[in-house]
Write a protein that holds these residues in place. Structure first.
Motif, PDB file in Angstrom:
ATOM      1  N   PHE A   1     -47.224   6.649  34.369  1.00 13.32           N
ATOM      2  CA  PHE A   1     -47.655   7.896  33.740  1.00 13.32           C
ATOM      3  C   PHE A   1     -46.854   9.080  34.264  1.00 13.32           C
ATOM      4  O   PHE A   1     -46.452   9.963  33.499  1.00 13.32           O
ATOM      5  CB  PHE A   1     -49.152   8.127  33.962  1.00 13.32           C
ATOM      6  CG  PHE A   1     -50.039   7.333  33.045  1.00 13.32           C
ATOM      7  CD1 PHE A   1     -49.954   7.486  31.677  1.00 13.32           C
ATOM      8  CD2 PHE A   1     -50.964   6.434  33.552  1.00 13.32           C
ATOM      9  CE1 PHE A   1     -50.757   6.752  30.823  1.00 13.32           C
ATOM     10  CE2 PHE A   1     -51.780   5.696  32.707  1.00 13.32           C
ATOM     11  CZ  PHE A   1     -51.684   5.855  31.336  1.00 13.32           C
ATOM     12  N   ALA A   2     -46.620   9.119  35.564  1.00 17.36           N
ATOM     13  CA  ALA A   2     -45.864  10.221  36.152  1.00 17.36           C
ATOM     14  C   ALA A   2     -44.432  10.243  35.614  1.00 17.36           C
ATOM     15  O   ALA A   2     -43.891  11.309  35.297  1.00 17.36           O
ATOM     16  CB  ALA A   2     -45.866  10.103  37.670  1.00 17.36           C
ATOM     17  N   ARG A   3     -43.817   9.076  35.501  1.00 20.13           N
ATOM     18  CA  ARG A   3     -42.442   9.034  34.991  1.00 20.13           C
ATOM     19  C   ARG A   3     -42.400   9.407  33.517  1.00 20.13           C
ATOM     20  O   ARG A   3     -41.479  10.099  33.069  1.00 20.13           O
ATOM     21  CB  ARG A   3     -41.826   7.652  35.220  1.00 20.13           C
ATOM     22  CG  ARG A   3     -40.340   7.610  34.881  1.00 20.13           C
ATOM     23  CD  ARG A   3     -39.704   6.299  35.284  1.00 20.13           C
ATOM     24  NE  ARG A   3     -40.260   5.168  34.558  1.00 20.13           N
ATOM     25  CZ  ARG A   3     -39.883   3.899  34.778  1.00 20.13           C
ATOM     26  NH1 ARG A   3     -38.986   3.626  35.714  1.00 20.13           N
ATOM     27  NH2 ARG A   3     -40.419   2.905  34.091  1.00 20.13           N
ATOM     28  N   ILE A  10     -29.880   7.487  38.872  1.00 20.04           N
ATOM     29  CA  ILE A  10     -30.301   6.214  38.319  1.00 20.04           C
ATOM     30  C   ILE A  10     -31.783   6.327  37.963  1.00 20.04           C
ATOM     31  O   ILE A  10     -32.454   7.296  38.328  1.00 20.04           O
ATOM     32  CB  ILE A  10     -30.077   5.053  39.311  1.00 20.04           C
ATOM     33  CG1 ILE A  10     -30.984   5.207  40.549  1.00 20.04           C
ATOM     34  CG2 ILE A  10     -28.624   4.959  39.700  1.00 20.04           C
ATOM     35  CD1 ILE A  10     -30.996   3.985  41.455  1.00 20.04           C
ATOM     36  N   LEU A  11     -32.273   5.334  37.248  1.00 21.64           N
ATOM     37  CA  LEU A  11     -33.669   5.361  36.844  1.00 21.64           C
ATOM     38  C   LEU A  11     -34.579   5.245  38.069  1.00 21.64           C
ATOM     39  O   LEU A  11     -34.320   4.439  38.961  1.00 21.64           O
ATOM     40  CB  LEU A  11     -33.963   4.214  35.882  1.00 21.64           C
ATOM     41  CG  LEU A  11     -35.352   4.230  35.247  1.00 21.64           C
ATOM     42  CD1 LEU A  11     -35.529   5.442  34.347  1.00 21.64           C
ATOM     43  CD2 LEU A  11     -35.583   2.952  34.460  1.00 21.64           C
ATOM     44  N   ARG A  12     -35.609   6.054  38.080  1.00 24.48           N
ATOM     45  CA  ARG A  12     -36.566   6.009  39.180  1.00 24.48           C
ATOM     46  C   ARG A  12     -37.562   4.878  38.918  1.00 24.48           C
ATOM     47  O   ARG A  12     -38.661   5.081  38.419  1.00 24.48           O
ATOM     48  CB  ARG A  12     -37.265   7.362  39.308  1.00 24.48           C
ATOM     49  CG  ARG A  12     -36.274   8.484  39.564  1.00 24.48           C
ATOM     50  CD  ARG A  12     -36.916   9.844  39.669  1.00 24.48           C
ATOM     51  NE  ARG A  12     -35.903  10.879  39.894  1.00 24.48           N
ATOM     52  CZ  ARG A  12     -36.164  12.145  40.185  1.00 24.48           C
ATOM     53  NH1 ARG A  12     -37.416  12.558  40.281  1.00 24.48           N
ATOM     54  NH2 ARG A  12     -35.191  13.017  40.359  1.00 24.48           N
ATOM     55  N   GLY A  13     -37.136   3.675  39.247  1.00 27.07           N
ATOM     56  CA  GLY A  13     -37.919   2.488  38.919  1.00 27.07           C
ATOM     57  C   GLY A  13     -39.310   2.520  39.532  1.00 27.07           C
ATOM     58  O   GLY A  13     -39.458   2.748  40.738  1.00 27.07           O
ATOM     59  N   VAL A  14     -40.301   2.275  38.706  1.00 31.45           N
ATOM     60  CA  VAL A  14     -41.679   2.274  39.192  1.00 31.45           C
ATOM     61  C   VAL A  14     -41.937   1.043  40.055  1.00 31.45           C
ATOM     62  O   VAL A  14     -42.573   1.127  41.106  1.00 31.45           O
ATOM     63  CB  VAL A  14     -42.663   2.341  38.010  1.00 31.45           C
ATOM     64  CG1 VAL A  14     -44.100   2.187  38.491  1.00 31.45           C
ATOM     65  CG2 VAL A  14     -42.493   3.668  37.261  1.00 31.45           C
ATOM     66  N   THR A  15     -41.447  -0.109  39.627  1.00 31.25           N
ATOM     67  CA  THR A  15     -41.566  -1.317  40.450  1.00 31.25           C
ATOM     68  C   THR A  15     -40.837  -1.117  41.771  1.00 31.25           C
ATOM     69  O   THR A  15     -41.341  -1.505  42.838  1.00 31.25           O
ATOM     70  CB  THR A  15     -41.006  -2.533  39.700  1.00 31.25           C
ATOM     71  OG1 THR A  15     -41.648  -2.642  38.431  1.00 31.25           O
ATOM     72  CG2 THR A  15     -41.217  -3.809  40.496  1.00 31.25           C
ATOM     73  N   ARG A  16     -39.674  -0.499  41.731  1.00 29.32           N
ATOM     74  CA  ARG A  16     -38.915  -0.166  42.936  1.00 29.32           C
ATOM     75  C   ARG A  16     -39.762   0.688  43.867  1.00 29.32           C
ATOM     76  O   ARG A  16     -39.823   0.434  45.071  1.00 29.32           O
ATOM     77  CB  ARG A  16     -37.636   0.574  42.540  1.00 29.32           C
ATOM     78  CG  ARG A  16     -36.822   1.147  43.683  1.00 29.32           C
ATOM     79  CD  ARG A  16     -35.705   2.042  43.143  1.00 29.32           C
ATOM     80  NE  ARG A  16     -34.859   2.587  44.201  1.00 29.32           N
ATOM     81  CZ  ARG A  16     -35.158   3.633  44.953  1.00 29.32           C
ATOM     82  NH1 ARG A  16     -36.305   4.267  44.764  1.00 29.32           N
ATOM     83  NH2 ARG A  16     -34.312   4.044  45.885  1.00 29.32           N
TER      84      ARG A  16
END
Length: 287
Positions: free
Chosen positions: A50-52, A206-212
C-alpha cells in the motif's frame, strides 16, 4: 466458477473485462501497479504494498482511486469471488480515460482501476526453489525512474523473453559501470564468501521491492549482516550463493549466471532458510 475481475467499480467475468480504448494506461503506460502474494487467501506484506502504491501514484500525480481501507475491502472481495487461497493479486491504477494527448487532461478524470487474481501451485514453486534457477545478464536500458512501479515494462518483457529463450528464469540488468541493478521482475542478492548478504541499495533508482524490505527486517532479527552495495556478475559467480526476491518468486535460489555456476552450482542453505523465514513472516502478517 470462472475467474472474476474488478474493473472500475464492477465485478465482471474475466473474459469480459475491458477498458476504454482511450484509457491512458493502455495508450501511454500512464499507470502504476502492485502485486500481492496470497497466502491462505490473505494479502502478504500489506503495509509495504500500500505504501509503495501511494508513493508511485504520488510521483505520477494520480489520485488514489479510493481510501486504503476501501481498497482493502475491494481486494479481499475480488479474492473471495475468485475462491483463491494461494496465488497472486494484480492491481493496476491509471490516470483514467481522456482524449489522447501526451499532457495530462485539462479537466481531472476518475482514475481507472483493475484487479485480477490468479492461483499459484505452491508445491510446484517449492520444487522450483529446491532445484534453483538460472539468470542471464543484459545491459540496463530502462528509464531513470525505475523506483516508480509503472506499467511501462517493455524493456523488462524483452529481457524476460531473452531469458526464456536461453533456458533461464530471470534477467539481471547491468549498468554502465558493470554492476547488477536488479532483475526484470525481482531484486538481486548474493551471499559473499564471509556470509555477508549483498543487494543493491534503492538509492540507485531501482524498485523498492516489498519482499526485499520484509526480508531485510527478517535478516535484522536473525542478526545476519547485510551490505547494501552493488555487485558485478563476476562477483555473483564467485559468491557462495545468489537468489532473487519478489512477490512472485518470494526468495528463489539462483544457481547460474550466464550459464556460469554460482559457487558450487547447487542450491545453498542460506537462500532456502531465508525462503522459509520469509514465507513464515508473510503468512503470519497477511491480512
Amino acid at each position: 466458477m470462472g475467474r472474476i475481475a474488478y474493473v472500475n467499480g464492477q465485478f465482471v467475468r474475466h473474459g469480459q473485462a475491458v477498458v476504454h480504448i482511450e484509457d491512458r494506461g493502455y495508450q501511454l503506460a500512464d499507470a502504476v501497479y502492485e502485486v500481492w502474494a496470497l497466502f491462505g487467501g490473505k494479502l502478504a506484506d500489506p503495509e509495504g504494498h500500500f505504501a509503495r502504491l501511494e508513493r508511485s501514484l504520488g510521483e505520477l500525480r494520480i489520485p488514489m482511486p479510493m481510501s486504503r481501507e476501501a481498497l482493502t475491502i475491494v481486494l479481499r472481495e475480488t479474492v473471495r469471488q475468485n475462491r483463491v487461497s494461494e496465488g497472486l493479486v494484480y492491481l493496476q491504477v491509471g490516470r483514467g480515460v481522456a482524449t489522447r494527448g501526451h499532457a495530462f487532461p485539462d479537466e481531472p478524470v476518475p482514475p481507472s482501476i483493475v484487479i485480477t487474481v490468479s492461483s499459484v501451485d505452491r508445491a510446484a514453486t517449492e520444487a522450483k526453489a529446491a532445484k534453483g534457477v538460472k539468470v542471464i545478464t543484459t545491459p540496463e536500458n530502462r528509464w531513470g525512474r525505475c523506483d516508480i512501479k509503472t506499467v511501462g515494462l517493455l524493456p523488462n518483457a524483452l529481457a524476460k523473453q531473452a531469458a526464456k529463450e536461453r533456458g533461464a528464469a530471470e534477467a539481471w540488468f547491468v549498468d554502465d559501470l558493470g554492476f547488477v541493478t536488479e532483475g526484470a521482475s525481482s531484486n538481486a542478492w548474493i551471499v559473499d564468501s564471509d556470509g555477508t548478504l549483498r543487494t543493491r541499495d534503492t538509492n540507485a533508482n531501482i524498485l523498492r521491492g516489498v519482499t526485499r524490505h520484509t526480508l531485510l527486517d527478517v535478516l535484522r532479527e536473525e542478526g545476519v549482516k547485510v551490505d547494501e552495495r552493488p555487485f558485478t556478475p563476476a562477483e555473483a559467480v564467485d559468491a557462495k550463493e545468489a537468489f532473487i526476491t519478489g512477490a512472485g518468486s518470494l526468495v528463489l535460489p539462483v544457481i547460474a549466471v550466464d550459464d556460469k555456476p554460482v559457487g558450487d552450482g547447487v542450491v545453498g542453505p542460506v537462500a532456502m532458510k531465508l525462503r522459509r523465514l520469509y514465507i513464515e513472516r508473510a503468512r503470519a502478517t497477511a491480512i
